[in-house]
Design a protein around this motif. Sequence first.
Motif, mmCIF file in Angstrom:
data_model
loop_
_atom_site.group_PDB
_atom_site.id
_atom_site.type_symbol
_atom_site.label_atom_id
_atom_site.label_comp_id
_atom_site.label_asym_id
_atom_site.label_seq_id
_atom_site.Cartn_x
_atom_site.Cartn_y
_atom_site.Cartn_z
ATOM 1 N N CYS A 156 0.854 -1.180 0.000
ATOM 2 C CA CYS A 156 0.000 0.000 0.000
ATOM 3 C C CYS A 156 0.896 1.237 0.000
ATOM 4 O O CYS A 156 1.298 1.711 1.068
ATOM 5 C CB CYS A 156 -0.915 -0.010 1.215
ATOM 6 S SG CYS A 156 -2.032 -1.438 1.263
ATOM 7 N N ASN B 43 -0.063 -3.320 4.202
ATOM 8 C CA ASN B 43 -0.244 -1.956 4.686
ATOM 9 C C ASN B 43 0.491 -1.722 6.009
ATOM 10 O O ASN B 43 0.252 -0.720 6.672
ATOM 11 C CB ASN B 43 -1.746 -1.669 4.871
ATOM 12 C CG ASN B 43 -2.051 -0.195 5.014
ATOM 13 O OD1 ASN B 43 -1.388 0.641 4.422
ATOM 14 N ND2 ASN B 43 -3.060 0.130 5.805
ATOM 15 N N GLU C 37 -1.001 -0.158 -4.196
ATOM 16 C CA GLU C 37 -2.172 0.632 -3.825
ATOM 17 C C GLU C 37 -1.760 2.099 -3.720
ATOM 18 O O GLU C 37 -0.718 2.426 -3.157
ATOM 19 C CB GLU C 37 -2.717 0.148 -2.481
ATOM 20 C CG GLU C 37 -3.978 0.869 -2.028
ATOM 21 C CD GLU C 37 -4.487 0.309 -0.719
ATOM 22 O OE1 GLU C 37 -4.925 -0.857 -0.704
ATOM 23 O OE2 GLU C 37 -4.425 1.030 0.306
ATOM 24 N N LEU D 84 -2.142 -7.059 -0.600
ATOM 25 C CA LEU D 84 -1.495 -5.767 -0.379
ATOM 26 C C LEU D 84 -1.128 -5.584 1.091
ATOM 27 O O LEU D 84 -1.973 -5.769 1.976
ATOM 28 C CB LEU D 84 -2.427 -4.646 -0.824
ATOM 29 C CG LEU D 84 -2.729 -4.650 -2.332
ATOM 30 C CD1 LEU D 84 -4.021 -3.908 -2.624
ATOM 31 C CD2 LEU D 84 -1.566 -4.028 -3.096
ATOM 32 N N HIS E 104 -2.872 -5.322 7.455
ATOM 33 C CA HIS E 104 -2.625 -4.099 8.209
ATOM 34 C C HIS E 104 -1.613 -4.283 9.336
ATOM 35 O O HIS E 104 -1.307 -3.318 10.041
ATOM 36 C CB HIS E 104 -3.939 -3.590 8.809
ATOM 37 C CG HIS E 104 -4.960 -3.198 7.791
ATOM 38 N ND1 HIS E 104 -4.730 -2.231 6.836
ATOM 39 C CD2 HIS E 104 -6.224 -3.643 7.568
ATOM 40 C CE1 HIS E 104 -5.820 -2.080 6.084
ATOM 41 N NE2 HIS E 104 -6.728 -2.937 6.498
ATOM 42 N N ARG F 32 -6.001 -7.279 2.310
ATOM 43 C CA ARG F 32 -5.126 -6.208 2.795
ATOM 44 C C ARG F 32 -4.599 -6.591 4.180
ATOM 45 O O ARG F 32 -5.363 -6.972 5.060
ATOM 46 C CB ARG F 32 -5.855 -4.867 2.850
ATOM 47 C CG ARG F 32 -6.350 -4.404 1.489
ATOM 48 C CD ARG F 32 -7.096 -3.075 1.583
ATOM 49 N NE ARG F 32 -6.182 -1.937 1.653
ATOM 50 C CZ ARG F 32 -6.252 -0.994 2.588
ATOM 51 N NH1 ARG F 32 -7.148 -1.062 3.546
ATOM 52 N NH2 ARG F 32 -5.397 0.019 2.574
#
Length: 299
Positions: A9, A274, A44, A272, A228, A226
């Motif tokens: 990201c 992040n 991203e 992705l 995190h 995603r």
Amino acid sequence: MGEILVGTCSWTDRALVSSGWYPPGLRDAEGRLRHYAARFPVVEVDATYYSLPSARNSALWAERTPDGFRFDVKAFSLLTGHPTTPKALPADLRPALAGRRGGRPRPAAIDPGLLDEVWQRFSGALEPLKRAGRLGTLLFQFPPWLAPGDAQAKPFLAQCAQRTADWPVAVEFRHPGWWQADEWAETEALLKDWDMPAVAVDMTQKLPASIPPVTPVTSPRLAVARFHGRNDAWGSGSKEERFRHAYTTDELTEWIPRLHTMAERADEVHVLFNNCCADAAVRAAESMRQLLDGPTGRG
């Protein structure tokens, strides 16, 4: 089996730029994007959440990346019901938010005409990416206070779906209620009706607001996951604290069968990272790709 594309990201995050991941002396925007795109097939764009994109940047991104590269673009804050201050808008639109200081907006309180105008400018600026075949999806990440029990929530989602017709849109909910047992089926049905991929989330599971690591596939075109990080400061810490996490091999390996199951039901899966603290995201993405390419990932 659909193709699994792994990336991060942002390629311009300040922590990443200062981490040493980019070669010494590589300071220009073009060089950094080309360096990133030579190593990952998807990225991203998060800056578009904070301010509207420009057609010039979209065209440059398309020129500087190879065929098959994908940009997933995060929707501007106002479009998803997040706090938006007047200074985040172009000067001619700021009077429409005069007096607002960025508090939580109620969906019904946002001027539909302003939303339409912001959407037209947002999507218009991304046309070069779309025409070049570089646009993966638009990421509509909805705020944690948009709960399924809120009477305004589902009408607001329906308006977003109508506004974004003919554009690829993936949806990430930040309220866990959307994926609880009593709401799961309806949430899945809504997204399927709109052909919007649901975003799977990896995060700490120790907080009341934690999103469970479910992997619904609501569009045959695309599925998104995603990561995190798993820092328990997610609910209270600074940005650096919330995203400070180095994924272990075991934590990544948990997701290999989940990602394969998603790829069995979608043409493309975007993975992705992040956890944007120093180079943690690119290192995790590199490790995930190795695991997916290795014997366990292929099995």
